[in-house]
Design a protein around this motif. Structure first.
Motif, short mmCIF file in Angstrom:
data_model
loop_
_atom_site.label_atom_id
_atom_site.label_comp_id
_atom_site.label_asym_id
_atom_site.label_seq_id
_atom_site.Cartn_x
_atom_site.Cartn_y
_atom_site.Cartn_z
N SER A 1 9.49 -4.13 -1.78
CA SER A 1 10.47 -4.22 -2.86
C SER A 1 9.80 -4.67 -4.15
O SER A 1 8.87 -5.48 -4.12
CB SER A 1 11.58 -5.21 -2.49
N ILE A 2 10.26 -4.15 -5.26
CA ILE A 2 9.74 -4.57 -6.57
C ILE A 2 10.73 -5.55 -7.19
O ILE A 2 11.91 -5.24 -7.34
CB ILE A 2 9.56 -3.36 -7.51
N CYS B 1 0.84 -1.20 0.00
CA CYS B 1 0.00 0.00 0.00
C CYS B 1 0.88 1.25 0.00
O CYS B 1 0.61 2.22 -0.73
CB CYS B 1 -0.92 0.02 1.22
N ALA B 2 1.94 1.23 0.81
CA ALA B 2 2.86 2.36 0.88
C ALA B 2 3.54 2.58 -0.47
O ALA B 2 3.71 3.72 -0.93
CB ALA B 2 3.90 2.14 1.97
N LEU B 3 3.94 1.49 -1.11
CA LEU B 3 4.57 1.59 -2.43
C LEU B 3 3.59 2.14 -3.46
O LEU B 3 3.95 2.99 -4.29
CB LEU B 3 5.07 0.21 -2.87
N MET B 4 2.37 1.67 -3.41
CA MET B 4 1.38 2.13 -4.38
C MET B 4 1.08 3.62 -4.18
O MET B 4 0.87 4.35 -5.16
CB MET B 4 0.11 1.31 -4.26
N GLU B 5 1.05 4.04 -2.94
CA GLU B 5 0.84 5.47 -2.67
C GLU B 5 1.98 6.29 -3.26
O GLU B 5 1.76 7.39 -3.80
CB GLU B 5 0.72 5.72 -1.17
N LYS B 6 3.20 5.75 -3.17
CA LYS B 6 4.35 6.42 -3.77
C LYS B 6 4.18 6.54 -5.28
O LYS B 6 4.43 7.61 -5.87
CB LYS B 6 5.62 5.65 -3.44
N VAL B 7 3.77 5.45 -5.91
CA VAL B 7 3.59 5.44 -7.37
C VAL B 7 2.47 6.40 -7.78
O VAL B 7 2.49 6.99 -8.87
CB VAL B 7 3.29 4.02 -7.87
N CYS B 8 1.50 6.59 -6.89
CA CYS B 8 0.40 7.53 -7.16
C CYS B 8 0.75 8.96 -6.77
O CYS B 8 -0.12 9.84 -6.77
CB CYS B 8 -0.86 7.08 -6.42
N LEU C 1 2.51 1.09 -12.59
CA LEU C 1 1.35 1.05 -11.70
C LEU C 1 0.65 -0.31 -11.78
O LEU C 1 0.18 -0.85 -10.78
CB LEU C 1 0.37 2.17 -12.04
N GLY C 2 0.63 -0.89 -12.98
CA GLY C 2 0.03 -2.21 -13.15
C GLY C 2 0.78 -3.27 -12.35
O GLY C 2 0.16 -4.15 -11.72
N ILE C 3 2.10 -3.20 -12.34
CA ILE C 3 2.91 -4.16 -11.57
C ILE C 3 2.61 -4.05 -10.08
O ILE C 3 2.40 -5.05 -9.39
CB ILE C 3 4.42 -3.94 -11.83
N VAL C 4 2.57 -2.82 -9.58
CA VAL C 4 2.33 -2.61 -8.15
C VAL C 4 0.90 -3.01 -7.79
O VAL C 4 0.65 -3.59 -6.71
CB VAL C 4 2.61 -1.15 -7.76
N TYR C 5 -0.04 -2.75 -8.68
CA TYR C 5 -1.42 -3.19 -8.45
C TYR C 5 -1.48 -4.70 -8.30
O TYR C 5 -2.15 -5.22 -7.40
CB TYR C 5 -2.32 -2.71 -9.59
N PRO D 1 -0.62 10.71 -0.95
CA PRO D 1 -1.95 10.33 -0.43
C PRO D 1 -3.10 10.77 -1.32
O PRO D 1 -4.06 10.01 -1.52
CB PRO D 1 -2.01 11.03 0.93
N ASP D 2 -3.03 11.99 -1.86
CA ASP D 2 -4.14 12.47 -2.69
C ASP D 2 -4.26 11.62 -3.96
O ASP D 2 -5.37 11.26 -4.38
CB ASP D 2 -3.93 13.94 -3.06
N GLY D 3 -3.12 11.32 -4.57
CA GLY D 3 -3.14 10.50 -5.77
C GLY D 3 -3.62 9.09 -5.47
O GLY D 3 -4.34 8.48 -6.28
N PHE D 4 -3.21 8.57 -4.33
CA PHE D 4 -3.64 7.24 -3.89
C PHE D 4 -5.16 7.21 -3.75
O PHE D 4 -5.83 6.27 -4.19
CB PHE D 4 -2.96 6.92 -2.56
#
Length: 260
Positions: free
Chosen positions: A92-93, A55-62, A111-115, A65-68
């Motif tokens: 880690s990716i 979740c933290a990684l995805m928020e970074k990719v977004c 973003l697809g990978i992290v999803y 927080p607002d993008g997430f």
């Protein structure tokens, strides 16, 4: 007469042995179940923390927080269902996306990978996965669903032990086998509050299921089902914040390369 006394003593010993086996056996069974419960809890915490990390990684990719939040609004899934505590380190990716001709295209792939990582982590945490136990048997790994079922089953055991064979009952029966002692003490074990105090002290505490802090996460749809949402979201972010996205992509490439 001696033979009758021997028979009586033998029967007494057998009854006491049966009561002891029943009383202590049931308690040992609960103790073992509680010990296993705590072991499972520790393993489940590890899986929960992995969900938090992704979740933290995805928020970074977004891009924060607002993008997430915007991403989950875009997909129609509530952002509130993906809360994670502050200070969690990024997951880690262990993969690189296929080549993309444009920065926007690369962003979509990252973003697809992290999803996908988040979908796998949630599925593993919520329902577990099937693994070989090394003995040719397939078993389901620790998961939230089975954990709560386990808590309910242990509570049934606890309530049964606390109700059916109490410490005061065993004490009363043991003393009833010695009439001379009863006459001297003028009691048959314990009475009133004394019994309750003994039973309360020896009773197991039921698991308060509502206080168990293992949050529920929604099972995410396959990426193919929301590919248009991911593409649309990334295109919008790319159009409005291209500089930050480019910096993110550079960071993602660098960190992924370290892990591979």
């Amino acid at each position: 007469m001696a033979d009758f006394k021997d028979l009586t003593d033998a029967l007494t010993d057998e009854v006491l042995s049966d009561m002891a086996d029943s009383f202590f056996g049931a308690r040992v069974d609960v103790d073992d179940a509680l010990e296993l419960f705590h072991e499972v809890s520790e393993k489940l915490h590890i899986k929960l923390y992995q969900v938090f990390r992704v979740c933290a990684l995805m928020e970074k990719v977004c891009l924060g927080p607002d993008g997430f939040n915007d991403f989950w609004v875009c997909t129609g899934i509530s952002r509130n269902r993906f809360y994670y505590p502050a200070g969690v380190e990024f997951a880690s990716i262990l993969d690189n996306p296929p080549f993309a001709f444009t920065g926007r295209g690369e962003y979509i792939k990252w973003l697809g990978i992290v999803y996908d990582m988040l979908a796998v982590a949630i599925e593993d945490y919520m329902h577990g996965s099937i693994k070989d136990d090394g003995k040719g048997r397939k078993i389901r790994t620790v998961n939230r669903e089975d954990f709560f079922k386990m808590a309910e089953e242990i509570n049934i055991k606890i309530e049964k032990v606390n109700k059916n064979i109490t410490a005061s009952d065993v004490l009363k029966f043991t003393k009833s086998l010695d009439p001379e002692s009863i006459h001297k003490e003028n009691i048959a074990g314990c009475v009133g509050p004394e019994c309750k105090a003994i039973d309360d002290e020896m009773a197991f505490t039921v698991i308060t299921i509502k206080d168990i802090d293992f949050p529920e996460f929604p099972i995410l749809p396959d990426r193919k089902e929301i590919a248009s949402y991911i593409s649309g979201y990334c295109s919008q972010v790319w159009a409005h914040d291209k500089v930050r996205v480019k910096a993110l992509l550079k960071d993602m490439r660098k960190n992924a390369s370290k892990e591979l």
